[in-house]
Design a protein around this motif. Structure first.
Motif, PDB file in Angstrom:
ATOM      1  N   PHE A  17       0.842  -1.196   0.000  1.00 46.89           N
ATOM      2  CA  PHE A  17       0.000   0.000   0.000  1.00 46.89           C
ATOM      3  C   PHE A  17       0.878   1.246   0.000  1.00 46.89           C
ATOM      4  N   ASN A  18       0.682   2.117  -0.982  1.00 45.81           N
ATOM      5  CA  ASN A  18       1.419   3.369  -1.044  1.00 45.81           C
ATOM      6  C   ASN A  18       0.592   4.402  -1.805  1.00 45.81           C
ATOM      7  N   PRO A  19      -0.225   5.170  -1.088  1.00 38.13           N
ATOM      8  CA  PRO A  19      -1.036   6.168  -1.773  1.00 38.13           C
ATOM      9  C   PRO A  19      -0.203   7.294  -2.381  1.00 38.13           C
ATOM     10  N   PHE A  20       1.065   7.409  -1.974  1.00 35.37           N
ATOM     11  CA  PHE A  20       1.934   8.480  -2.448  1.00 35.37           C
ATOM     12  C   PHE A  20       2.747   8.096  -3.683  1.00 35.37           C
ATOM     13  N   ALA A  21       2.591   6.888  -4.171  1.00 39.59           N
ATOM     14  CA  ALA A  21       3.456   6.329  -5.219  1.00 39.59           C
ATOM     15  C   ALA A  21       3.583   7.216  -6.456  1.00 39.59           C
ATOM     16  N   VAL A  61      14.668  11.428   0.821  1.00 42.36           N
ATOM     17  CA  VAL A  61      13.387  11.215   1.488  1.00 42.36           C
ATOM     18  C   VAL A  61      13.562  11.185   3.003  1.00 42.36           C
ATOM     19  N   ASN A  62      14.719  10.731   3.486  1.00 41.92           N
ATOM     20  CA  ASN A  62      14.958  10.723   4.925  1.00 41.92           C
ATOM     21  C   ASN A  62      15.037  12.150   5.468  1.00 41.92           C
ATOM     22  N   ALA A  63      15.691  13.036   4.738  1.00 47.38           N
ATOM     23  CA  ALA A  63      15.748  14.438   5.134  1.00 47.38           C
ATOM     24  C   ALA A  63      14.346  15.049   5.093  1.00 47.38           C
ATOM     25  N   TRP A  64      13.595  14.714   4.067  1.00 44.75           N
ATOM     26  CA  TRP A  64      12.241  15.236   3.896  1.00 44.75           C
ATOM     27  C   TRP A  64      11.338  14.801   5.057  1.00 44.75           C
ATOM     28  N   LEU A  65      11.408  13.528   5.410  1.00 46.63           N
ATOM     29  CA  LEU A  65      10.585  13.013   6.511  1.00 46.63           C
ATOM     30  C   LEU A  65      10.991  13.626   7.851  1.00 46.63           C
ATOM     31  N   LEU A  66      12.302  13.735   8.093  1.00 45.10           N
ATOM     32  CA  LEU A  66      12.757  14.323   9.350  1.00 45.10           C
ATOM     33  C   LEU A  66      12.395  15.799   9.426  1.00 45.10           C
ATOM     34  N   GLN A  97       7.602   3.115  -1.197  1.00 40.77           N
ATOM     35  CA  GLN A  97       7.116   1.755  -1.428  1.00 40.77           C
ATOM     36  C   GLN A  97       7.779   0.803  -0.431  1.00 40.77           C
ATOM     37  N   ASN A  98       7.003  -0.098   0.117  1.00 44.31           N
ATOM     38  CA  ASN A  98       7.476  -1.077   1.105  1.00 44.31           C
ATOM     39  C   ASN A  98       8.049  -0.420   2.352  1.00 44.31           C
ATOM     40  N   ASN A  99       7.547   0.758   2.669  1.00 44.00           N
ATOM     41  CA  ASN A  99       7.948   1.466   3.885  1.00 44.00           C
ATOM     42  C   ASN A  99       6.679   1.901   4.626  1.00 44.00           C
ATOM     43  N   ILE A 103       4.760   5.717   5.565  1.00 43.08           N
ATOM     44  CA  ILE A 103       3.422   6.001   5.046  1.00 43.08           C
ATOM     45  C   ILE A 103       2.468   6.273   6.203  1.00 43.08           C
ATOM     46  N   GLU A 104       2.531   5.449   7.219  1.00 48.34           N
ATOM     47  CA  GLU A 104       1.685   5.645   8.399  1.00 48.34           C
ATOM     48  C   GLU A 104       2.014   6.972   9.087  1.00 48.34           C
ATOM     49  N   PHE A 105       3.303   7.315   9.176  1.00 50.94           N
ATOM     50  CA  PHE A 105       3.702   8.594   9.760  1.00 50.94           C
ATOM     51  C   PHE A 105       3.069   9.750   8.997  1.00 50.94           C
ATOM     52  N   LEU A 106       3.149   9.731   7.671  1.00 53.54           N
ATOM     53  CA  LEU A 106       2.596  10.812   6.867  1.00 53.54           C
ATOM     54  C   LEU A 106       1.091  10.926   7.029  1.00 53.54           C
ATOM     55  N   MET A 107       0.433   9.805   7.099  1.00 51.95           N
ATOM     56  CA  MET A 107      -1.022   9.813   7.277  1.00 51.95           C
ATOM     57  C   MET A 107      -1.386  10.356   8.668  1.00 51.95           C
ATOM     58  N   ASN A 108      -0.658   9.908   9.682  1.00 51.06           N
ATOM     59  CA  ASN A 108      -0.917  10.394  11.043  1.00 51.06           C
ATOM     60  C   ASN A 108      -0.584  11.868  11.189  1.00 51.06           C
ATOM     61  N   LEU A 109       0.462  12.319  10.508  1.00 43.39           N
ATOM     62  CA  LEU A 109       0.826  13.730  10.553  1.00 43.39           C
ATOM     63  C   LEU A 109      -0.299  14.594   9.978  1.00 43.39           C
ATOM     64  N   ALA A 110      -0.886  14.138   8.883  1.00 41.50           N
ATOM     65  CA  ALA A 110      -1.995  14.886   8.282  1.00 41.50           C
ATOM     66  C   ALA A 110      -3.210  14.906   9.205  1.00 41.50           C
ATOM     67  N   VAL A 111      -3.477  13.793   9.868  1.00 42.74           N
ATOM     68  CA  VAL A 111      -4.596  13.749  10.825  1.00 42.74           C
ATOM     69  C   VAL A 111      -4.322  14.706  11.983  1.00 42.74           C
ATOM     70  N   TYR A 112      -3.100  14.682  12.497  1.00 45.77           N
ATOM     71  CA  TYR A 112      -2.705  15.591  13.584  1.00 45.77           C
ATOM     72  C   TYR A 112      -2.900  17.045  13.151  1.00 45.77           C
ATOM     73  N   ASP A 113      -2.439  17.371  11.965  1.00 44.44           N
ATOM     74  CA  ASP A 113      -2.485  18.745  11.477  1.00 44.44           C
ATOM     75  C   ASP A 113      -3.905  19.229  11.247  1.00 44.44           C
ATOM     76  N   THR A 114      -4.710  18.415  10.616  1.00 42.95           N
ATOM     77  CA  THR A 114      -6.060  18.838  10.240  1.00 42.95           C
ATOM     78  C   THR A 114      -7.107  18.525  11.295  1.00 42.95           C
ATOM     79  N   GLN A 115      -6.770  17.638  12.231  1.00 42.43           N
ATOM     80  CA  GLN A 115      -7.725  17.154  13.231  1.00 42.43           C
ATOM     81  C   GLN A 115      -8.919  16.473  12.562  1.00 42.43           C
ATOM     82  N   ASP A 116      -8.670  15.916  11.385  1.00 45.71           N
ATOM     83  CA  ASP A 116      -9.710  15.252  10.608  1.00 45.71           C
ATOM     84  C   ASP A 116      -9.215  13.866  10.213  1.00 45.71           C
ATOM     85  N   PRO A 117      -9.748  12.807  10.828  1.00 44.09           N
ATOM     86  CA  PRO A 117      -9.264  11.466  10.497  1.00 44.09           C
ATOM     87  C   PRO A 117      -9.545  11.054   9.054  1.00 44.09           C
TER      88      PRO A 117
END
Length: 167
Positions: A17-21, A61-66, A97-99, A103-117
């Motif tokens: 699963f990779n919605p960002f692919a 991508v590691n710099a981007w994520l950090l 891909q295969n990370n 992917i979960e971090f990015l999704m959770n970050l968006a939920v945290y930011d928007t307060q919208d699951p």
């Protein structure tokens, strides 16, 4: 895949699963070359760059994520695009891909930011949210790399520990 149970949403990430692919992941234009310089796999063979053993990130991508995590942790968020900081494509989401943890971090970050699951079903909103944190945190992250008398790997770790270690 999403499962709803009485007012809550549970997300199960399936293998592959990779919605960002197929999505461009952007960073501030004025920092892209500096991030490349500090990333092992994007450096090429330029002899003027620092030695390989003194590189802070394995991949851009590691710099981007950090930078996204740093921006969120410090509350640093910047508008991007025509309304704010100029951004350029730096990587594509296929690198995730295969990370599933990233992917979960990015999704959770968006939920945290928007307060919208339900933001997890809106790729553009998730990416924009992350890019705003990247734009807010990248300058400070790169500053941590070059500040101090240690090497480019040790400096940011020391800086992060000093900033967040006592929490």
């Amino acid at each position: 895949q999403y499962v709803r149970a009485e007012g809550e949403i549970t997300m199960a990430l399936q293998a592959g699963f990779n919605p960002f692919a197929n999505t461009d992941l952007r960073m501030p234009s004025h920092l892209k070359d500096t991030v490349k310089e500090h990333s092992q796999h994007q450096r090429g063979t330029d002899p003027d760059l620092a030695p390989m053993e003194n590189v802070a990130f394995n991949r851009m991508v590691n710099a981007w994520l950090l930078a996204a995590a740093y921006g969120a942790a410090t509350g640093q968020k910047a508008m991007v695009g025509s309304d704010g900081v100029a951004v350029d494509k730096s990587i594509t989401g296929v690198v995730l891909q295969n990370n599933p943890k990233s992917i979960e971090f990015l999704m959770n970050l968006a939920v945290y930011d928007t307060q919208d699951p339900y933001v997890v079903s809106d790729l553009k909103r998730m990416v924009l949210s992350t890019e705003q944190f990247v734009a807010g945190g990248m300058d400070q992250l790169l500053d941590l790399i070059i500040t101090g008398h240690q090497d480019r790997v040790t400096n940011p770790m020391r800086g992060l520990l000093q900033k967040f270690g006592s929490r």
